[in-house]
Design an enzyme around this catalytic site. Structure first.
Site, PDB file in Angstrom:
ATOM      1  N   TYR A  42     -17.133 -28.461  13.814  1.00 26.61           N
ATOM      2  CA  TYR A  42     -16.526 -28.779  12.160  1.00 26.61           C
ATOM      3  C   TYR A  42     -17.469 -27.257  12.104  1.00 26.61           C
ATOM      4  O   TYR A  42     -17.606 -25.799  11.485  1.00 26.61           O
ATOM      5  CB  TYR A  42     -17.090 -29.521  11.444  1.00 26.61           C
ATOM      6  CG  TYR A  42     -17.206 -29.336  10.292  1.00 26.61           C
ATOM      7  CD1 TYR A  42     -15.661 -29.414   9.604  1.00 26.61           C
ATOM      8  CD2 TYR A  42     -18.085 -28.711   9.477  1.00 26.61           C
ATOM      9  CE1 TYR A  42     -15.169 -29.067   8.407  1.00 26.61           C
ATOM     10  CE2 TYR A  42     -17.652 -27.977   7.806  1.00 26.61           C
ATOM     11  CZ  TYR A  42     -16.276 -28.582   7.228  1.00 26.61           C
ATOM     12  OH  TYR A  42     -16.116 -28.056   5.764  1.00 26.61           O
ATOM     13  N   PHE A  74      -2.518  -1.308   0.436  1.00 29.39           N
ATOM     14  CA  PHE A  74      -1.486  -2.190   0.840  1.00 29.39           C
ATOM     15  C   PHE A  74      -1.312  -3.256  -0.413  1.00 29.39           C
ATOM     16  O   PHE A  74      -1.605  -3.768  -1.610  1.00 29.39           O
ATOM     17  CB  PHE A  74      -1.975  -2.907   1.697  1.00 29.39           C
ATOM     18  CG  PHE A  74      -1.474  -4.615   2.777  1.00 29.39           C
ATOM     19  CD1 PHE A  74       0.121  -3.405   3.138  1.00 29.39           C
ATOM     20  CD2 PHE A  74      -1.387  -5.416   2.446  1.00 29.39           C
ATOM     21  CE1 PHE A  74       0.880  -4.316   3.595  1.00 29.39           C
ATOM     22  CE2 PHE A  74      -0.198  -6.496   2.552  1.00 29.39           C
ATOM     23  CZ  PHE A  74       0.824  -6.166   3.565  1.00 29.39           C
ATOM     24  N   ASP A  75       0.252  -4.320  -0.420  1.00 29.69           N
ATOM     25  CA  ASP A  75       0.674  -4.766  -1.515  1.00 29.69           C
ATOM     26  C   ASP A  75      -0.118  -6.013  -1.968  1.00 29.69           C
ATOM     27  O   ASP A  75      -0.176  -5.809  -2.953  1.00 29.69           O
ATOM     28  CB  ASP A  75       2.032  -4.977  -1.765  1.00 29.69           C
ATOM     29  CG  ASP A  75       2.445  -5.464  -0.579  1.00 29.69           C
ATOM     30  OD1 ASP A  75       1.639  -6.689  -0.072  1.00 29.69           O
ATOM     31  OD2 ASP A  75       3.964  -6.013  -0.097  1.00 29.69           O
ATOM     32  N   ASP A 110      -9.620  -1.051   4.951  1.00 23.88           N
ATOM     33  CA  ASP A 110      -8.661  -2.086   5.310  1.00 23.88           C
ATOM     34  C   ASP A 110      -8.250  -1.768   6.687  1.00 23.88           C
ATOM     35  O   ASP A 110      -7.333  -1.289   6.810  1.00 23.88           O
ATOM     36  CB  ASP A 110      -7.272  -1.806   4.305  1.00 23.88           C
ATOM     37  CG  ASP A 110      -6.758  -3.207   4.389  1.00 23.88           C
ATOM     38  OD1 ASP A 110      -6.103  -3.590   5.213  1.00 23.88           O
ATOM     39  OD2 ASP A 110      -6.041  -3.029   3.278  1.00 23.88           O
ATOM     40  N   ALA A 132      -6.798  -3.362   9.326  1.00 22.04           N
ATOM     41  CA  ALA A 132      -5.002  -4.019   9.691  1.00 22.04           C
ATOM     42  C   ALA A 132      -4.787  -3.092  11.000  1.00 22.04           C
ATOM     43  O   ALA A 132      -4.901  -4.042  12.246  1.00 22.04           O
ATOM     44  CB  ALA A 132      -4.252  -4.225   9.143  1.00 22.04           C
ATOM     45  N   LYS A 156      -2.142  -8.381  12.945  1.00 20.75           N
ATOM     46  CA  LYS A 156      -1.554  -6.912  13.451  1.00 20.75           C
ATOM     47  C   LYS A 156      -2.028  -6.344  14.961  1.00 20.75           C
ATOM     48  O   LYS A 156      -2.029  -6.861  16.000  1.00 20.75           O
ATOM     49  CB  LYS A 156      -2.259  -5.445  12.597  1.00 20.75           C
ATOM     50  CG  LYS A 156      -1.811  -6.279  10.922  1.00 20.75           C
ATOM     51  CD  LYS A 156      -0.015  -6.754  10.906  1.00 20.75           C
ATOM     52  CE  LYS A 156      -0.834  -7.401   9.048  1.00 20.75           C
ATOM     53  NZ  LYS A 156      -1.316  -6.718   7.979  1.00 20.75           N
ATOM     54  N   HIS A 180      11.119  -9.332  -5.190  1.00 23.36           N
ATOM     55  CA  HIS A 180      11.597  -8.656  -4.253  1.00 23.36           C
ATOM     56  C   HIS A 180      11.882  -9.160  -3.048  1.00 23.36           C
ATOM     57  O   HIS A 180      12.726  -9.647  -2.093  1.00 23.36           O
ATOM     58  CB  HIS A 180       9.964  -7.850  -3.761  1.00 23.36           C
ATOM     59  CG  HIS A 180      10.126  -6.769  -2.171  1.00 23.36           C
ATOM     60  ND1 HIS A 180       8.840  -7.496  -0.729  1.00 23.36           N
ATOM     61  CD2 HIS A 180      11.097  -5.907  -1.731  1.00 23.36           C
ATOM     62  CE1 HIS A 180       9.824  -6.434   0.026  1.00 23.36           C
ATOM     63  NE2 HIS A 180      10.557  -5.895  -0.516  1.00 23.36           N
TER      64      HIS A 180
HETATM   65  C1  LIG Z   1      -0.879  -7.327   6.430  1.00 25.37           C
HETATM   66  C2  LIG Z   1      -2.065  -6.428   5.901  1.00 25.37           C
HETATM   67  C3  LIG Z   1      -3.011  -6.892   4.844  1.00 25.37           C
HETATM   68  C4  LIG Z   1      -2.663  -8.541   4.156  1.00 25.37           C
HETATM   69  O1  LIG Z   1      -2.586  -9.146   5.723  1.00 25.37           O
HETATM   70  P1  LIG Z   1      -1.899 -11.138   5.811  1.00 25.37           P
HETATM   71  O2  LIG Z   1      -2.763 -11.199   7.115  1.00 25.37           O
HETATM   72  O3  LIG Z   1      -0.247 -10.992   5.922  1.00 25.37           O
HETATM   73  O4  LIG Z   1      -2.096 -11.603   3.978  1.00 25.37           O
HETATM   74  C5  LIG Z   1      -3.457  -6.503   4.212  1.00 25.37           C
HETATM   75  N1  LIG Z   1      -3.996  -5.040   4.620  1.00 25.37           N
HETATM   76  C6  LIG Z   1      -2.644  -4.271   5.202  1.00 25.37           C
HETATM   77  C7  LIG Z   1      -2.409  -2.469   5.181  1.00 25.37           C
HETATM   78  C8  LIG Z   1      -1.614  -5.301   5.798  1.00 25.37           C
HETATM   79  O5  LIG Z   1      -1.217  -4.485   6.641  1.00 25.37           O
END
Ligand SMILES: *Cc1c(COP(=O)(O)O)cnc(C)c1O
Length: 477
Positions: free
Chosen positions: A89, A141-142, A232, A234, A275, A466
């Site tokens: 933990y 990103f959304d 961000d 990813a 990613k 969507h």
């Molecule tokens: C996938 C993604 C996110 C969100 O990540 P999750 O792991 O799906 O919660 C944020 N920003 C970008 C650019 C992404 O491609």
């Protein structure tokens, strides 16, 4: 640099010059069977799904290009490391190994593991973003946008204009436009701006990279104005690869050096590990400031879990740690981005309109050019997504008018500038032969595009339509 290299060739390919420079640096040890359902079955499945491919069971899909998120194939090393996961933990050994990997790759001294990228956003935004705030960036990103709007704040897109011109070939269409950024700061004032956000690569804008020069310029701008800069991150490794390949003066540096500099220019980063860290689940919040780290820690414990595991098992943290190294490997990136590039170029050669140049992780079909004359309110990109399934059991995703939702004030659809079908390529999963199949299916559709009908709603949810809207074909073309 060799004069006749292809863009996605590694700089130091040791093989003969007349052979492909980017074959996959691995062979396949384990396979997962997939099956192509009959035409009759595809028609039934699509109708039962309400013409929304999110509702299709995965075993009815032949080639699944819905997303590259969490869909990559882990390596033998990642699976082996998972057996060594320490599930303590507090103070998990796996946490310390992950922290070491994060420090080596990014240089950030503080790190919180989260269950995925949006969870890192939730923790960070809980501390920094408040009502009436403004977060400028390059096509958020959304989930990021949703986290900002959920707090009654506003995300403002400052991406360069060329990002919205699908046929324009430019090296860094993901860049932030500094004039737009300066205008936002002048209009809203720096007290209303908790941070500036650069998304690498720019997913919403077609997987297009951001130049290192642009990150440096935005960082200098932020420092001069007393603003924080977050990434961000990813697809940080794919972005660093494009910088090495395309940016003047960067060809001699390693992808890891370039990635490290990108991170060093920022105050922190959120990352979906699903990613470029090539895991099925995981996320990271990375920070430079100790005080901010302490504030975020409380929310991490509240939402995710204790500081040394966050939202993850010890074994998941092992897979992320290993994936950070593999995902920044140059022979891997050459094969990965080379595959996306070859697929994209094959579509262009066949006359299929796509966003140029191909991005790092996906090909975006330009639905306005594919179905010229179809009004966006008849959902041309969604129609192509449905036809892809009917013709070949291929699952893509609409990035267009359906995704854009209605304007909350007027209740009208708000058709976006780009009406796209995204074909996202999972990492280390499909072969070129399978992508040639996808190409041929698109060619078939394109040759009878004048027969493709639009769609209308039979069920339209109030938000995030969507994911669970249902449709039917319009009765005539
Ligand atoms: C996938 C993604 C996110 C969100 O990540 P999750 O792991 O799906 O919660 C944020 N920003 C970008 C650019 C992404 O491609």
């Amino acid at each position: 640099m060799r004069a006749n290299r292809n863009e996605t060739d590694p700089v130091d390919w040791p093989g003969p010059a007349n052979l492909p420079h980017n074959p996959e640096p691995y062979k396949i040890k384990m396979v997962e069977p997939i099956r192509l359902p009959s035409r009759e079955e595809r028609e039934r499945v699509l109708a039962e799904a309400g013409f929304n491919v999110f509702n299709i069971p995965a075993d009815k899909v032949f080639i699944d290009l819905l997303t590259d998120s969490g869909t990559g194939a882990m390596s033998e090393q990642q699976w082996a490391r998972m057996m060594e996961g320490d599930e303590s933990y507090a103070g998990s050994t796996s946490f310390h190994r992950l922290r070491r990997a994060v420090e080596q790759i990014t240089g950030f001294p503080f790190m919180l593991p989260t269950h995925q990228g949006r969870a890192a956003e939730n923790v960070l935004h809980s501390v920094l973003v408040g009502e009436g705030d403004v977060v400028p960036g390059n096509s958020h990103f959304d989930t990021t946008k949703a986290h900002i709007e959920y707090r009654s704040a506003c995300a403002i897109d400052c991406t360069v204009d060329e990002c919205f011109e699908p046929s324009v070939e430019a090296p860094f269409k993901g860049d932030v436009d500094l004039d737009k950024l300066a205008a936002v700061v002048d209009e809203h004032g720096r007290e209303r701006i908790p941070f500036v956000l650069i998304t690498v690569t720019n997913n919403t804008g077609g997987g297009q990279p951001v130049s290192l020069e642009n990150v440096r310029d935005v960082a200098a701008f932020c420092r001069a104005r007393g603003l924080k800069l977050f990434l961000d991150a990813a697809r940080f490794a794919e972005n660093a690869w494009f910088i090495q390949q395309r940016e003047r003066g960067e060809a001699g540096r390693s992808v890891r050096e370039i990635a490290r500099e990108m991170f060093e220019l920022a105050d922190g980063a959120t990352m979906s590990a699903k990613k470029d860290a090539i895991v099925n689940m995981g996320g990271l919040l990375m920070l430079r400031d100790e005080d901010l780290f302490h504030k975020c820690s409380s929310f991490n414990i509240l939402f995710e879990g204790y500081l040394t595991y966050g939202g993850l098992s010890g074994r998941d943290m092992e897979a992320v740690a290993e994936g950070l190294y593999e995902g920044t490997g140059e022979d891997y990136l050459a094969a990965r981005i080379g595959q996306v590039r070859r697929f994209g170029d094959s579509l262009t050669d066949a006359g299929i309109p796509i966003v140029r140049p191909p991005g790092g992780h996906a090909i975006y079909v330009d639905a306005k050019s594919f179905l010229p004359g179809m009004n966006q309110e008849r959902f041309p990109a969604q129609a192509i997504v449905c036809e892809l399934y009917l013709e070949g059991a291929i699952r893509g995703v609409e990035i267009g008018t359906v995704l854009a939702d209605r304007d909350p004030e007027t209740g009208n659809n708000r058709p976006p500038k780009l009406e796209l079908v995204r074909l996202t390529i999972p990492r280390r999963v499909y072969t070129d032969n399978q992508l040639a199949y996808v190409k041929q299916v698109l060619v078939n559709l394109h040759s009878r595009s004048d027969m493709i009908r639009g769609l209308r709603f039979t069920y339209e949810p109030a938000i995030l339509r969507h994911f669970h809207a249902r449709f039917e074909w319009e009765s005539s073309r």
